[in-house]
Every structure is written in C-alpha cells, then in structure tokens.
Design an enzyme around this catalytic site. Structure first.
Site, PDB file in Angstrom:
ATOM      1  N   THR A  12       0.821  -1.212   0.000  1.00  0.00           N
ATOM      2  CA  THR A  12       0.000   0.000   0.000  1.00  0.00           C
ATOM      3  C   THR A  12       0.856   1.264   0.000  1.00  0.00           C
ATOM      4  OG1 THR A  12      -0.099  -0.181   2.387  1.00  0.00           O
ATOM      5  CG2 THR A  12      -1.972  -1.040   1.173  1.00  0.00           C
ATOM      6  N   SER A 234       5.871   7.243  11.103  1.00  0.00           N
ATOM      7  CA  SER A 234       4.721   7.255  10.190  1.00  0.00           C
ATOM      8  C   SER A 234       5.140   7.813   8.844  1.00  0.00           C
ATOM      9  CB  SER A 234       3.599   8.084  10.805  1.00  0.00           C
ATOM     10  OG  SER A 234       3.417   9.274  10.078  1.00  0.00           O
ATOM     11  N   LYS A 235       4.508   7.278   7.796  1.00  0.00           N
ATOM     12  CA  LYS A 235       4.959   7.700   6.472  1.00  0.00           C
ATOM     13  C   LYS A 235       4.542   9.117   6.152  1.00  0.00           C
ATOM     14  CE  LYS A 235       1.382   5.099   4.020  1.00  0.00           C
ATOM     15  NZ  LYS A 235       1.166   3.861   3.308  1.00  0.00           N
ATOM     16  N   ARG A 236       3.572   9.645   6.876  1.00  0.00           N
ATOM     17  CA  ARG A 236       3.178  11.023   6.627  1.00  0.00           C
ATOM     18  C   ARG A 236       4.144  12.006   7.282  1.00  0.00           C
ATOM     19  NH1 ARG A 236      -1.218   8.345   6.418  1.00  0.00           N
ATOM     20  NH2 ARG A 236      -1.257   8.031   8.660  1.00  0.00           N
ATOM     21  N   ARG A 237       4.781  11.584   8.374  1.00  0.00           N
ATOM     22  CA  ARG A 237       5.578  12.520   9.155  1.00  0.00           C
ATOM     23  C   ARG A 237       7.074  12.275   9.016  1.00  0.00           C
ATOM     24  NH1 ARG A 237       3.058  11.596  14.296  1.00  0.00           N
ATOM     25  NH2 ARG A 237       4.287   9.705  14.146  1.00  0.00           N
TER      26      ARG A 237
END
Ligand code: GLU
Length: 469
Positions: A12, A234-237
């Site tokens: 994903t 986290s991949k967003r941060r």
C-alpha cells in the site's frame, strides 16, 4: 518440524524501514532454525494496492539482502480468496460464526456508548446469510486465550473481553484477520514474527486457528520503531521508505546492520559488526520490550563508517548511480561527456573519508566536471571580503610562476601569499576555494587544484577576481 516463517507486507505504499526490520528478523530466525522464509504479499485491499508497490517491496528486499529466488514465494493473498471464503463458510457451518446485520448506530443505540464493542445481539437469532450481513466470530464467553510469544512470554487475554468480531463483510469478502490466518495455515507457518501493533489481533487470530482445528503458531511481537518524539514512525511525518535511504546513498550493509540494532545488540559492546556475526548472535528472545528509536543521525554515522571501510575501487563503483543518475536518482549537474573518470579516481579516496551518504559525492566533485563551478552565492558573499581581490591577484601571480603544479607546491605557495598579509592558511584558502569550487567546504583544496589542472584553476581564479572589480 521444519520452522516456516513469513513476511507478509501489504503493498500500500513505499517499503517501510520497520517492515524491513521485521523481514530481516524473520529471515535470520529461519536461517538459524534451518527453516524456510516465505514471502506473502497481502494484496486483498484492491483499492489501496498497486503493482508498483509490490515491485518496490521485492526490489527493496533484494537490496537489503533478501534476494529474489532465495525464499519461498512471493505468494499473493488474492490468489487464496477461495480458501478464505471456504474457511468463513466452515466457521458458519460449525456454528462458530453467525450472521449479523446491525449497523454501528444500532449497536450504539443499544449500548448507549460509541466506545462499546459489539454486544452480541445476533448471537442466538439464527439469521442466515444474505446481502449486507456480516459474519461474526462467536468468541468464547469464558476462559482465557494464552498466546505463546517468544519475546513477551505468555500474554493472556480474557475471552469475555473479546467481542464477536467480524470475519467477513456484508459483501461476503473475508477481512484481514481471517485471510491472514487462513494463509498462514495453508502455508504451514509455524512462527509469526511481526510488529507489536498486531498484538491486539493475536488472541482473535489464535481463536480462529483453534476454531479451524489447527494448532496455532508461536508468535513474536517485536516492539515498534519510533521517532525522536517517541511517536511510531509514520509515512506522513517521518522518512520511512527504505527506497529513500537507498537513493540517498545508504549502503545496504550499513542499513541492515543498523536495523538489526533497533532493540538488540551483539555481544561485547560492538555495534558495527559483520552480518555473519548478527546472523550467529541475534536472538529473538533478547529483543528489548521497549520501542526502538530510529536515529537517523546514528544511521548516518554508521553509513560513513561503512563507506570508509570500502576498498576504494568498490567505493568508486558504489558512487556510479549518483554520477550518472538512474530512474530514481536525479542526474548530476554535469553532462555525461563532461565526466572524467580519471579525475574522479584521483579524488575518490579524499571524498571517501568525508562523506556520510553516497549522494554527497556530487557536490564534492561537481567542480571537476563543470565548465565553471556552481557558485554558492551565500558562501561567496561570506568569503569575499575587502582584500580578497588583491589576494586573488597575488595567488594567480604566484601560481603562474609555479614550475610544478602539485598539491604540495600549491600549498606552500599560497601559504607564502597569506603570510605576507599576516593571514593564516585557512583564511588565505577560503577565497581561492570559493573561486575554484564555488563552495566553502569540500575536498582538500590543494589536491583539488592539482587534479583540476593549471589552466582551469587559473581561469577560475581570474574569473572570480574579475567579479570583484
Ligand atoms: N499485511 C499485514 C501488515 O502489513 C501483515 C501482518 C502480519 O504480519 O501478520 O501489517
């Protein structure tokens, strides 16, 4: 019994460093036990999966040392959909599961709380299958579920606190909890080594194993990897993609060494150790229970050491992707025909001791290949002061008079030019460095001048002098 472990990523997104660590732990465990490592791509969430993510996982694993062809698989969870549905049907037929058409709102209205789990409303209502009806597992009312975990001992869960969870959605599609169990069962997995975040799933999954009549695996839940604020990476941060580290010029050896040290250490206070030592000494049951801090600074330092340990010829090879650019690495600022392999080889050793990641090779050597250097304007303003013009004039005159254009002569010559003005070598060097390389930091100046050559060096110093008029 042959040990069979698996690594079961969902395609994903970019491949997460935490995933790489779990993969390596599984890999080593299988090796130590004379077992088999299975790769399974959990691709049932069609909306979120993309084939390129799967390819990314395979190539990232390959890079880190889990090479294609050396494991069983990859299997694709989607190919096993028939088994998942058959297992759901078996659980229903044996009355271990029942249909339910309650919405979240229905449950809330009955329990009076939005936090309460499912209340078992349909347990004994005998609802048959039908569109929009979810299949729920009937959890035992009493007793406990004891999970055997190589890292945590025997975490014990009260069955009455486990709600009757959904195993297949209203459209009949099995959920992760069930598909994951059925796949592990079909693939004969004996040990499930995975991230701690899955621990809340484990009693539910163990109940499914038991209900399907198969002995559950042994588990190992590895503490999560966190950032400096102790937040789960986290991949967003955070920078989490293994590919990003690879493209920045981390060496696979440094990366996997570092990943294995998250929550574990080899004997004797060592950190940087050959992979064979890690493969011998790593013990899953020694993995620390507290979360592991992914310290990028430390990883950089590690990588620098790995870079310095390379034979120079290997270092030169390792730099190639940054010297030419690849599909994922931006090309350098010079044109391919401007590159000079001999000049690069002449400074490689100097660069090798100075960079921590391979991409840093480019700003260190670009002055050698570009027709004129890329001037860092801030560095220029900071360096070019009153007197710089005259200093550069004197440097040009002194360099022109040199018989031999070698680092040592260049150094003593410039030293003398500075001494006449009462300047130390560092201060004398700075304007010359900016003139020739465009920057204030970089490879040793005199070696750089030697490799760049008399004509090009003098042309640059004269051009800089002209800018100062
Ligand atoms: N696909 C799941 C994940 O990536 C696998 C969990 C497991 O290892 O059981 O988190």
């Amino acid at each position: 019994m042959t040990v069979r472990v698996r690594f079961a990523p969902s395609p994903t997104g970019m491949f997460h460093v935490g995933g790489a660590r779990s993969a390596l732990q599984n890999w080593i465990y299988a090796k130590q036990q004379g077992g088999v490592f299975v790769l399974r791509i959990e691709d049932t969430d069609a909306a979120r999966n993309k084939p390129e993510w799967t390819e990314g996982i395979l190539s990232a694993l390959d890079w880190i040392g889990i090479s294609r062809g050396s494991y069983e698989g990859p299997y694709f969870q989607s190919a096993n959909a028939g088994e998942h549905r058959a297992a759901a049907a078996r659980l229903y037929e044996s009355d271990r599961a029942y249909y339910c058409d309650c919405t979240r709102e229905d449950v809330q209205a009955r329990t009076g709380s939005q936090y309460q789990g499912y209340d078992g409303y349909h347990r004994d209502l005998g609802l048959g299958p039908g569109e929009g009806r979810a299949l729920r597992f009937r959890t035992p009312d009493e007793g406990t579920t004891v999970v055997v975990d190589l890292i945590r001992g025997e975490p014990t869960f009260e069955n009455k606190l486990i709600e009757d969870f959904v195993i297949a959605r209203g459209d009949g599609s099995p959920v992760f909890l069930l598909a994951n169990v059925v796949d592990d069962m079909t693939m004969g997995i004996t040990h499930v080594i995975r991230a701690e975040e899955h621990l809340p799933n484990t009693p539910k999954q163990q109940l499914l194993w038991e209900a399907l009549g198969v002995k559950p695996p042994i588990w190992a839940h590895v503490p999560v990897v966190v950032n400096e604020k102790r937040q789960k990476l986290s991949k967003r941060r955070d920078k989490v993609a293994l590919e990003a580290y690879r493209d920045e010029g981390y060496l696979a050896g440094a990366m996997r060494n570092y990943l294995m040290l998250l929550g574990w250490a080899p004997s004797g206070d060592r950190e940087i150790v050959p992979w064979s030592v890690i493969e011998d000494e790593f013990r899953l049951d020694e993995v620390n229970l507290s979360s592991a801090f992914f310290d990028e600074k430390k990883l950089r330092a590690f990588n620098g050491e790995y870079i310095r340990a390379l034979p120079v010829a290997e270092f030169i090879d390792a730099c190639q992707p940054w010297l030419t650019g690849t599909e994922t690495i931006a090309p350098p600022p010079w044109q391919p025909e401007e590159f000079d392999a001999d000049a690069f080889a002449a400074v490689a050793l100097l660069a090798q001791t100075r960079i921590a990641v391979l991409s840093e090779i480019v700003p260190n050597v670009d002055f050698l290949f570009l027709a004129s250097p890329l001037i860092d304007e801030a560095a220029w303003t900071k360096t070019m002061k009153d007197g710089s013009a005259e200093l550069l004039d004197d440097a040009v005159a002194a360099f022109e008079a040199l018989e031999s254009w070698d680092a040592e002569s260049l150094k003593s010559t410039l030293e003398a030019v500075g001494a006449e003005r009462g300047l130390k070598l560092g201060k004398t060097q700075a304007p010359v460095r900016v003139a020739v390389t465009g920057r204030t930091v970089g490879l040793p100046l005199f070696e750089s001048l030697e490799v760049l050559g008399r004509e090009r060096s003098l042309t640059r110093i004269r051009a800089a002098r002209l800018r100062l008029v």
